[in-house]
Scaffold this motif. Structure first.
Motif, PDB file in Angstrom:
ATOM      1  N   THR A 148      -0.844 -31.871 -22.715  1.00 17.71           N
ATOM      2  CA  THR A 148      -0.455 -33.099 -22.850  1.00 17.71           C
ATOM      3  C   THR A 148      -0.299 -34.069 -21.930  1.00 17.71           C
ATOM      4  OG1 THR A 148       1.789 -32.375 -22.572  1.00 17.71           O
ATOM      5  CG2 THR A 148       1.008 -31.876 -24.714  1.00 17.71           C
ATOM      6  N   ARG A 149      -0.133 -35.261 -22.171  1.00 22.49           N
ATOM      7  CA  ARG A 149       0.095 -36.002 -21.130  1.00 22.49           C
ATOM      8  C   ARG A 149       1.058 -35.891 -20.173  1.00 22.49           C
ATOM      9  NH1 ARG A 149      -1.038 -41.913 -24.122  1.00 22.49           N
ATOM     10  NH2 ARG A 149      -3.020 -41.367 -25.176  1.00 22.49           N
ATOM     11  N   ALA A 150       2.289 -35.700 -20.701  1.00 21.46           N
ATOM     12  CA  ALA A 150       3.567 -35.508 -20.025  1.00 21.46           C
ATOM     13  C   ALA A 150       3.302 -33.929 -19.182  1.00 21.46           C
ATOM     14  CB  ALA A 150       4.545 -35.173 -20.940  1.00 21.46           C
ATOM     15  N   LEU A 160       2.810 -31.077 -13.987  1.00 25.97           N
ATOM     16  CA  LEU A 160       2.022 -30.150 -13.188  1.00 25.97           C
ATOM     17  C   LEU A 160       1.352 -30.717 -11.905  1.00 25.97           C
ATOM     18  CD1 LEU A 160       1.259 -27.125 -13.487  1.00 25.97           C
ATOM     19  CD2 LEU A 160      -0.386 -27.545 -14.782  1.00 25.97           C
ATOM     20  N   ALA A 161       1.132 -31.841 -12.351  1.00 26.41           N
ATOM     21  CA  ALA A 161       0.491 -32.581 -11.009  1.00 26.41           C
ATOM     22  C   ALA A 161       1.348 -32.752  -9.953  1.00 26.41           C
ATOM     23  CB  ALA A 161      -0.097 -34.112 -11.386  1.00 26.41           C
ATOM     24  N   ASP A 162       2.663 -33.187 -10.351  1.00 16.24           N
ATOM     25  CA  ASP A 162       3.675 -33.185  -9.199  1.00 16.24           C
ATOM     26  C   ASP A 162       4.107 -31.886  -8.830  1.00 16.24           C
ATOM     27  OD1 ASP A 162       3.833 -36.011  -9.700  1.00 16.24           O
ATOM     28  OD2 ASP A 162       5.499 -35.807 -11.196  1.00 16.24           O
ATOM     29  N   GLN A 163       3.993 -30.965  -9.425  1.00 17.48           N
ATOM     30  CA  GLN A 163       4.449 -29.474  -8.883  1.00 17.48           C
ATOM     31  C   GLN A 163       3.329 -28.931  -8.030  1.00 17.48           C
ATOM     32  OE1 GLN A 163       5.069 -27.795 -12.716  1.00 17.48           O
ATOM     33  NE2 GLN A 163       7.385 -27.943 -12.448  1.00 17.48           N
ATOM     34  N   LEU A 164       2.259 -29.116  -8.478  1.00 16.50           N
ATOM     35  CA  LEU A 164       1.217 -28.510  -7.651  1.00 16.50           C
ATOM     36  C   LEU A 164       0.939 -29.390  -6.446  1.00 16.50           C
ATOM     37  CD1 LEU A 164      -1.471 -27.713 -10.389  1.00 16.50           C
ATOM     38  CD2 LEU A 164      -0.069 -26.095  -9.149  1.00 16.50           C
ATOM     39  N   GLY A 165       1.322 -30.553  -6.178  1.00 13.40           N
ATOM     40  CA  GLY A 165       1.172 -31.160  -4.769  1.00 13.40           C
ATOM     41  C   GLY A 165       2.096 -30.808  -3.744  1.00 13.40           C
ATOM     42  N   PRO A 189      -3.553 -36.888 -11.365  1.00  7.26           N
ATOM     43  CA  PRO A 189      -3.494 -36.592 -12.711  1.00  7.26           C
ATOM     44  C   PRO A 189      -4.554 -37.505 -13.439  1.00  7.26           C
ATOM     45  CG  PRO A 189      -1.684 -38.487 -12.042  1.00  7.26           C
ATOM     46  CD  PRO A 189      -2.464 -37.975 -10.935  1.00  7.26           C
ATOM     47  N   TYR A 190      -4.877 -37.087 -14.581  1.00  7.25           N
ATOM     48  CA  TYR A 190      -5.945 -37.918 -15.430  1.00  7.25           C
ATOM     49  C   TYR A 190      -5.822 -37.668 -16.805  1.00  7.25           C
ATOM     50  CZ  TYR A 190     -10.477 -39.871 -16.776  1.00  7.25           C
ATOM     51  OH  TYR A 190     -11.402 -40.658 -17.385  1.00  7.25           O
ATOM     52  N   VAL A 245      -5.502 -32.613 -12.069  1.00  2.20           N
ATOM     53  CA  VAL A 245      -4.928 -32.170 -13.354  1.00  2.20           C
ATOM     54  C   VAL A 245      -4.971 -33.181 -14.655  1.00  2.20           C
ATOM     55  CG1 VAL A 245      -2.600 -31.239 -14.361  1.00  2.20           C
ATOM     56  CG2 VAL A 245      -3.002 -30.954 -11.919  1.00  2.20           C
ATOM     57  N   ALA A 246      -5.510 -32.579 -15.568  1.00  2.00           N
ATOM     58  CA  ALA A 246      -6.173 -33.364 -16.697  1.00  2.00           C
ATOM     59  C   ALA A 246      -6.011 -33.159 -18.155  1.00  2.00           C
ATOM     60  CB  ALA A 246      -7.683 -33.744 -16.344  1.00  2.00           C
ATOM     61  N   THR A 247      -6.084 -34.129 -19.081  1.00  3.66           N
ATOM     62  CA  THR A 247      -6.206 -33.363 -20.428  1.00  3.66           C
ATOM     63  C   THR A 247      -7.776 -33.330 -20.722  1.00  3.66           C
ATOM     64  OG1 THR A 247      -6.357 -35.976 -21.084  1.00  3.66           O
ATOM     65  CG2 THR A 247      -4.120 -34.788 -21.220  1.00  3.66           C
TER      66      THR A 247
END
Length: 597
Positions: free
Chosen positions: A240-242, A247-252, A260-261, A286-288
């Protein structure tokens, strides 16, 4: 340049001179030979097997222009960069181009080897009129599975291509795809008017990819462990977009650059993030699944799925974005019972004509995640191959899991679901089976059932994995409120007519040591390789292209190993064609000579 239809010696000379490769790989020579002979072909080749070369090379040799139908502008522009870097006269004709008038003039003047076009434009009458104004060498239809309603990326405009192709009956057709089962292949041949004897299948195996599939318990920790062992670029798919944003914030926090994408981002943000990823040598996207088909980045070292992909074809295609350069790469999938619950719910909303095929795809995914045997073998059998029983490069082959028969425990769980009314979630059913003193259990009178307290402590530890396995295979399904119901082969299991085996859950391990198929440290701590990479980075920045357009890592490693001292010696390195030798050769030789000195 005009060639005799059977002159493969000229093709090999062009392969060396233009592309810098000493020999064809796999079925490339077969496909190129058919194109040069004017024979229409459907080539099914795994990602990374060099599909684009099978039309780019003939386009250089034959008189006229090769028209390439491609589904995404980003993919066309990526192919354009690579072709131009090899000295091939290429252009795109898309809504994003500002030089369309110049491109049309070049085409009509016979000054283009390749013309890339989207299927939406290709099916228009005015484009057919344009093609009548100059000689054509070939129609190449990339991502040809998009033409099939049976395919996983169906694009209706692909089915409108046949009239255009039929308008030029003497021009051969080359359809290319990496993902097509037998049914889809037959549909592609029919829709594009390619004879059945024009099918060339290279096989689907990607031996450099290590497949790893595990139940999802703490996705952030699990993906972080993967990232710690893979310093190169990687893609993480979230459903999902959320989920992508979170996940992008956390993996940073890992210290890596993470972007993100997804379709909810502004177009200019998506474009900028994609461009940054393509140019990077260590970024994580991190993407859909909106991200990927337009990416032809060869040095992606890992692809992680934070949830179940939508089909086994999607899984194969998405994981195939890793390791296109042939170097070791990792594909990790995390899955949960809720993934299968959502997927089976979607089946209920599906058109009846597609239902059986989609159900079979989901069942195949269940087999893939549940199996204690070789993952690769299941994938390849799905595409009609007969692989060895073991591959030596998936999690189950590298470390065979312990398997236990849990048929009796599965029967207890199914019975408890049935006797509690097929309306409660796993947590409630688990309390009943464990005999928990729970107020809700008591209020419902479920403490009076025959299944109350019938599992011991050892069995209780396996209840959740057993529930997950039963939901994966469809013997348990969730209703719209999350309650568990019997489904599929539940009755056969209850009657003792079907067995249930379970992979014994693994304990949490430290990050895996890098090994075959798992390492992204492709330089091997080689100072010369690192220096060559740094030069490549500078040249790419100067030219405004991704580093891999200059040279692949494999080419730089060969330079480091062979240490040529002259331009002629550099030309012997795989991947160094005449155009790149002349453009970059002396600067790379300077780096090598400095190390020799």
């Amino acid at each position: 340049m005009s060639v005799a239809v059977n002159d493969l010696s000229a093709a090999r000379e062009t392969l060396s001179r233009v592309f810098g490769f000493p020999a064809f790989r796999g079925v490339q020579e077969t496909v190129v030979g058919r194109v040069l002979a004017g024979q229409s072909t459907l080539a099914v080749m795994p990602t990374g097997a060099g599909k684009s070369l099978t039309y780019q090379l003939p386009a250089v040799m034959l008189e006229g222009t090769c028209v390439v139908v491609s589904p995404l502008i980003a993919l066309m522009h990526d192919q354009l960069r690579s072709a131009t870097a090899n000295g091939i006269r290429a252009a795109t004709l898309t809504s994003a181009d500002t030089d369309r008038g110049q491109t049309i003039e070049r085409f009509r003047a016979g000054a283009l080897d390749l013309l890339y076009i989207a299927p939406e434009r290709a099916s228009q009458p005015h484009f057919r009129e344009l093609l009548e104004s100059a000689p054509l060498a070939l129609f190449a239809i990339d991502e040809a599975h998009c033409v099939s309603e049976w395919g996983h990326d169906f694009r209706p405009d692909y089915r409108l291509l046949r009239p255009l192709l039929d308008s030029f009956p003497s021009v051969p057709r080359l359809a290319l795809t990496a993902t097509a089962d037998a049914h889809t292949r037959a549909d592609i041949l029919d829709q594009l008017g390619i004879p059945s004897d024009g099918l060339v299948i290279a096989g689907f195996d990607r031996p450099n990819i290590r497949y790893s599939i595990t139940p999802r318990d703490n996705p952030l920790r699990q993906i972080t462990r993967l990232i710690e062992g893979q310093p190169g670029p990687g893609i993480v798919y979230a459903p999902t977009r959320a989920g992508v944003e979170k996940l992008a914030d956390q993996l940073g926090a890992t210290g890596r650059t993470v972007l993100p994408y997804h379709a909810g981002l502004a177009p200019e943000v998506r474009a900028a993030n994609q461009a940054a990823f393509v140019a990077s040598e260590d970024m994580i996207m991190v993407a859909t699944v909106a991200f990927g088909m337009g990416i032809d980045k060869p040095d992606v070292r890992f692809v992680a799925h934070a949830a179940l992909p939508k089909s086994i074809e999607s899984y194969y295609q998405e994981t195939g974005r890793a390791g296109r350069d042939g170097d070791p790469a990792v594909a990790m999938m995390l899955w949960g019972a809720e993934d299968f619950a959502r997927a089976r719910a979607r089946l209920g909303e599906m058109d009846e004509t597609r239902l059986s095929g989609e159900r079979a795809r989901l069942d195949m995914l269940a087999s893939l995640v549940e199996t204690p045997r070789c993952r690769r073998a299941i994938l390849l059998r799905h595409f009609g191959e007969n692989p060895p029983e073991t591959c030596g490069n998936c999690d189950n082959c590298l470390k065979p899991p312990a398997v236990t028969n849990v048929t009796e425990l599965a029967r207890k769980l199914l019975s408890a679901v049935y006797r509690t009314g097929q309306a409660f979630g796993f947590g409630h059913v688990e309390k009943v089976l464990k005999g928990a003193s729970d107020e809700r259990v008591m209020q419902r009178g479920h403490d009076q059932l025959s299944v109350f307290g019938i599992v011991d402590d050892e069995e209780a530890n396996l209840l959740r994995p057993v529930s997950r396995a039963l939901q994966a295979r469809g013997a348990l399904v969730q209703n719209e409120h999350g309650g568990l119901m019997l489904g599929g082969e539940a009755r056969a299991i209850l009657k003792g007519e079907a067995e249930v085996d379970l992979i014994v859950p693994k304990t949490t391990e430290k990050a895996p040591r890098r090994r075959r198929g798992g390492s992204a440290d492709v330089g091997g701590n080689d100072p010369l390789f690192d220096a060559l990479r740094a030069l490549r980075r500078d040249l790419a920045r100067e030219a405004g292209v991704p580093p891999y357009v200059i040279f692949h890592d494999a080419t730089l490693r060969e330079m480091s190993a062979m240490r040529p001292m002259t331009l002629d010696g550099l030309a012997e390195i795989s991947g160094v064609g005449a155009r790149k030798r002349d453009a970059y050769g002396e600067r790379f030789l300077d780096v090598i000579r400095n190390f020799e000195g």
